[in-house]
Design an enzyme around this catalytic site. Structure first.
Site, PDB file in Angstrom:
ATOM      1  N   SER A 123       0.821  -1.219   0.000  1.00  0.00           N
ATOM      2  CA  SER A 123       0.000   0.000   0.000  1.00  0.00           C
ATOM      3  C   SER A 123       0.848   1.260   0.000  1.00  0.00           C
ATOM      4  CB  SER A 123      -0.858   0.065   1.267  1.00  0.00           C
ATOM      5  OG  SER A 123      -1.624  -1.077   1.401  1.00  0.00           O
ATOM      6  N   HIS A 144      -1.772  -3.343  -7.057  1.00  0.00           N
ATOM      7  CA  HIS A 144      -2.370  -2.938  -5.779  1.00  0.00           C
ATOM      8  C   HIS A 144      -3.890  -3.044  -5.823  1.00  0.00           C
ATOM      9  CE1 HIS A 144      -3.605   0.236  -2.739  1.00  0.00           C
ATOM     10  NE2 HIS A 144      -2.994  -0.693  -2.032  1.00  0.00           N
ATOM     11  N   GLU A 156      -4.402  -1.007  -9.157  1.00  0.00           N
ATOM     12  CA  GLU A 156      -3.371  -0.084  -9.647  1.00  0.00           C
ATOM     13  C   GLU A 156      -2.129  -0.891 -10.040  1.00  0.00           C
ATOM     14  OE1 GLU A 156      -3.944   3.939  -7.070  1.00  0.00           O
ATOM     15  OE2 GLU A 156      -3.352   2.176  -5.947  1.00  0.00           O
ATOM     16  N   ASN A 195      -4.419   5.628  -2.538  1.00  0.00           N
ATOM     17  CA  ASN A 195      -4.134   5.822  -1.114  1.00  0.00           C
ATOM     18  C   ASN A 195      -3.809   7.273  -0.804  1.00  0.00           C
ATOM     19  OD1 ASN A 195      -4.760   3.567   0.327  1.00  0.00           O
ATOM     20  ND2 ASN A 195      -2.921   2.499  -0.316  1.00  0.00           N
TER      21      ASN A 195
HETATM   22  N1  LIG Z   1      -6.052  -4.414   4.271  1.00  0.00           N
HETATM   23  C1  LIG Z   1      -6.228  -3.594   3.251  1.00  0.00           C
HETATM   24  O1  LIG Z   1      -7.272  -2.928   3.127  1.00  0.00           O
HETATM   25  C2  LIG Z   1      -5.165  -3.473   2.191  1.00  0.00           C
HETATM   26  C3  LIG Z   1      -5.512  -2.877   0.960  1.00  0.00           C
HETATM   27  C4  LIG Z   1      -4.555  -2.826  -0.062  1.00  0.00           C
HETATM   28  C5  LIG Z   1      -3.275  -3.317   0.160  1.00  0.00           C
HETATM   29  N2  LIG Z   1      -2.960  -3.876   1.375  1.00  0.00           N
HETATM   30  C6  LIG Z   1      -1.602  -4.429   1.524  1.00  0.00           C
HETATM   31  O2  LIG Z   1      -1.668  -5.843   1.373  1.00  0.00           O
HETATM   32  C7  LIG Z   1      -0.658  -6.469   2.177  1.00  0.00           C
HETATM   33  C8  LIG Z   1      -1.319  -7.454   3.116  1.00  0.00           C
HETATM   34  O3  LIG Z   1      -2.235  -6.773   3.933  1.00  0.00           O
HETATM   35  P1  LIG Z   1      -3.428  -7.526   4.700  1.00  0.00           P
HETATM   36  O4  LIG Z   1      -4.367  -6.467   5.132  1.00  0.00           O
HETATM   37  O5  LIG Z   1      -3.904  -8.668   3.881  1.00  0.00           O
HETATM   38  O6  LIG Z   1      -2.618  -8.080   5.976  1.00  0.00           O
HETATM   39  P2  LIG Z   1      -2.993  -9.320   6.917  1.00  0.00           P
HETATM   40  O7  LIG Z   1      -2.303  -9.060   8.189  1.00  0.00           O
HETATM   41  O8  LIG Z   1      -4.460  -9.584   6.919  1.00  0.00           O
HETATM   42  O9  LIG Z   1      -2.293 -10.557   6.152  1.00  0.00           O
HETATM   43  C9  LIG Z   1      -0.923 -10.692   6.021  1.00  0.00           C
HETATM   44  C10 LIG Z   1      -0.626 -12.194   5.992  1.00  0.00           C
HETATM   45  O10 LIG Z   1       0.759 -12.359   5.651  1.00  0.00           O
HETATM   46  C11 LIG Z   1       1.193 -13.503   6.339  1.00  0.00           C
HETATM   47  N3  LIG Z   1       2.657 -13.544   6.356  1.00  0.00           N
HETATM   48  C12 LIG Z   1       3.515 -12.775   7.088  1.00  0.00           C
HETATM   49  N4  LIG Z   1       4.784 -13.112   6.798  1.00  0.00           N
HETATM   50  C13 LIG Z   1       4.736 -14.092   5.846  1.00  0.00           C
HETATM   51  C14 LIG Z   1       5.712 -14.845   5.149  1.00  0.00           C
HETATM   52  N5  LIG Z   1       7.024 -14.648   5.348  1.00  0.00           N
HETATM   53  N6  LIG Z   1       5.282 -15.793   4.265  1.00  0.00           N
HETATM   54  C15 LIG Z   1       3.977 -16.008   4.047  1.00  0.00           C
HETATM   55  N7  LIG Z   1       3.000 -15.316   4.683  1.00  0.00           N
HETATM   56  C16 LIG Z   1       3.377 -14.376   5.577  1.00  0.00           C
HETATM   57  C17 LIG Z   1       0.551 -13.386   7.717  1.00  0.00           C
HETATM   58  O11 LIG Z   1       0.548 -14.641   8.398  1.00  0.00           O
HETATM   59  C18 LIG Z   1      -0.841 -12.895   7.331  1.00  0.00           C
HETATM   60  O12 LIG Z   1      -1.755 -13.965   7.168  1.00  0.00           O
HETATM   61  C19 LIG Z   1       0.073  -5.333   2.870  1.00  0.00           C
HETATM   62  O13 LIG Z   1       1.189  -4.985   2.115  1.00  0.00           O
HETATM   63  C20 LIG Z   1      -0.959  -4.205   2.874  1.00  0.00           C
HETATM   64  O14 LIG Z   1      -0.367  -2.936   2.958  1.00  0.00           O
HETATM   65  C21 LIG Z   1      -3.878  -3.987   2.383  1.00  0.00           C
END
Ligand SMILES: NC(=O)c1ccc[n+]([C@@H]2O[C@H](COP(=O)([O-])OP(=O)(O)OC[C@H]3O[C@@H](n4cnc5c(N)ncnc54)[C@H](O)[C@@H]3O)[C@@H](O)[C@H]2O)c1
Length: 318
Positions: A123, A144, A156, A195
């Site tokens: 993000s 994204h 994106e 964002n």
């Molecule tokens: N939540 C949102 O609204 C949103 C929107 C767009 C982008 N993002 C981006 O997406 C990414 C994930 O966000 P999220 O909200 O899904 O987070 P989340 O915490 O729900 O999920 C992250 C997952 O990654 C796993 N993980 C951590 N280290 C790991 C590894 N080494 N190998 C495999 N899995 C691993 C964790 O166990 C967890 O299940 C981030 O970069 C975030 O910035 C989030």
């Protein structure tokens, strides 16, 4: 590699975003390997995936037969090697930590076939930083998604300094095949387009709430029933043209000097986070609902999102 040569997609991280990205590729007919750190997290993700795909069928976006077909395309594994093996595209959706993402990209660079494209769902980070240690700099980029990733249409696409046109074009074509709306970002900037825009709104909304200008319910209802209502059908730039740029210009001249321009998160939000009031995930945040009420809000949201998806995006022929 061309879009129609893509056979296997792997998603690393099965949290909020990763499970939705996996659904999106599986709905598009691709075999998906979903990876996370342990089997417990993966079981939870597979349950969420089943519910989400069933909701697609209940909303008539897919037929009932497609539920099992879609689910059978998603395979879970806690072994990164299995996810990397034979993957054409890898989408990384692990926690938003530069060090974690950088190490993961470096490891994937060693494990994956030469042709594999590595995409990050970050993000706020730059792909150049995440991919600092990979050799295949022409095959890294950001795709994204927005939560819920299997529903919200726009993705994106942001390239790094050395990302090739072929890589960007392939992902653009692939996302269109998934009925997504890919948006090319022309400059490598933190937060990409959306964002940055969302944060401008967040800053003002938190500031208005902190000042007591209106209640949280009224602020949300006001936004939903005004520019929220308009924005699903018409973008902000066209809106300003329709309203008259002279008027828009004068209103901004009057308001730019008085709206919030703080570089800090307001104290009342910092306090909530410190106290563990994180929103739905901890039971209360700005709003304080029971678990049943949260579930009802999310169910209603998804129902409305799917109706909008059906009538504004999936019914289009192109
Ligand atoms: N939540 C949102 O609204 C949103 C929107 C767009 C982008 N993002 C981006 O997406 C990414 C994930 O966000 P999220 O909200 O899904 O987070 P989340 O915490 O729900 O999920 C992250 C997952 O990654 C796993 N993980 C951590 N280290 C790991 C590894 N080494 N190998 C495999 N899995 C691993 C964790 O166990 C967890 O299940 C981030 O970069 C975030 O910035 C989030």
């Amino acid at each position: 590699m061309q879009a129609d040569e893509v056979k296997k997609v792997s998603v690393i991280g099965a949290g909020i975003m990763g499970h939705g990205i996996a659904i999106s590729y599986a709905l598009g007919g691709y075999n998906v390997t979903l990876n996370d750190v342990n089997d417990e997290v993966l079981d939870k993700a597979l349950n969420r995936i089943r519910k989400a795909v069933e909701t697609f069928a209940e909303s008539a976006l897919i037929s009932g037969d497609m539920v099992d077909q879609t689910l059978s395309r998603i395979h879970a594994t806690s072994h990164l090697e299995t996810a990397a093996q034979e993957a054409d595209i890898i989408v990384e959706a692990v926690s938003e930590k530069l060090d974690l993402k950088r190490k993961l990209f470096a490891r994937l660079d060693l494990l994956c076939p030469e042709r594999t494209i590595l995409a990050s769902n970050t993000s706020s980070l730059l792909i150049g930083d995440i991919g600092a240690e990979v050799k295949r700099k022409d095959k890294i980029l950001i795709t994204h998604y927005f939560n819920p990733a299997h529903i919200v249409p726009v993705v994106e696409i942001a390239r790094g300094a050395e990302t090739s046109d072929e890589t960007v074009d392939l992902l653009h074509g692939l996302l269109k095949k998934l009925k997504k709306v890919p948006i090319r970002i022309n400059k490598e900037i933190p937060g990409l387009l959306i964002n940055r825009i969302q944060n401008a709104i967040r800053r003002e909304v938190w500031s208005l709430l902190e000042q007591g200008v209106a209640s949280a319910e009224d602020i949300d209802n006001a936004v939903k029933g005004t520019f929220g209502f308009r924005l699903a059908s018409i973008g902000p730039l066209l809106t300003y043209d329709l309203a008259g740029l002279d008027t828009a210009c004068q209103v901004s001249r009057n308001l730019f000097p008085v709206i919030c321009d703080s570089h800090e998160v307001p104290l009342f939000i910092k306090k909530k986070v410190e106290e563990g009031a994180l929103g739905r995930k901890s039971g209360k945040g700005i709003f304080d609902y029971s678990e049943e009420e949260w579930q009802e809000k999310v169910k209603q949201r998804d129902k409305e999102f799917l109706e909008r998806l059906k009538c504004l995006y999936w019914s289009k022929k192109d």
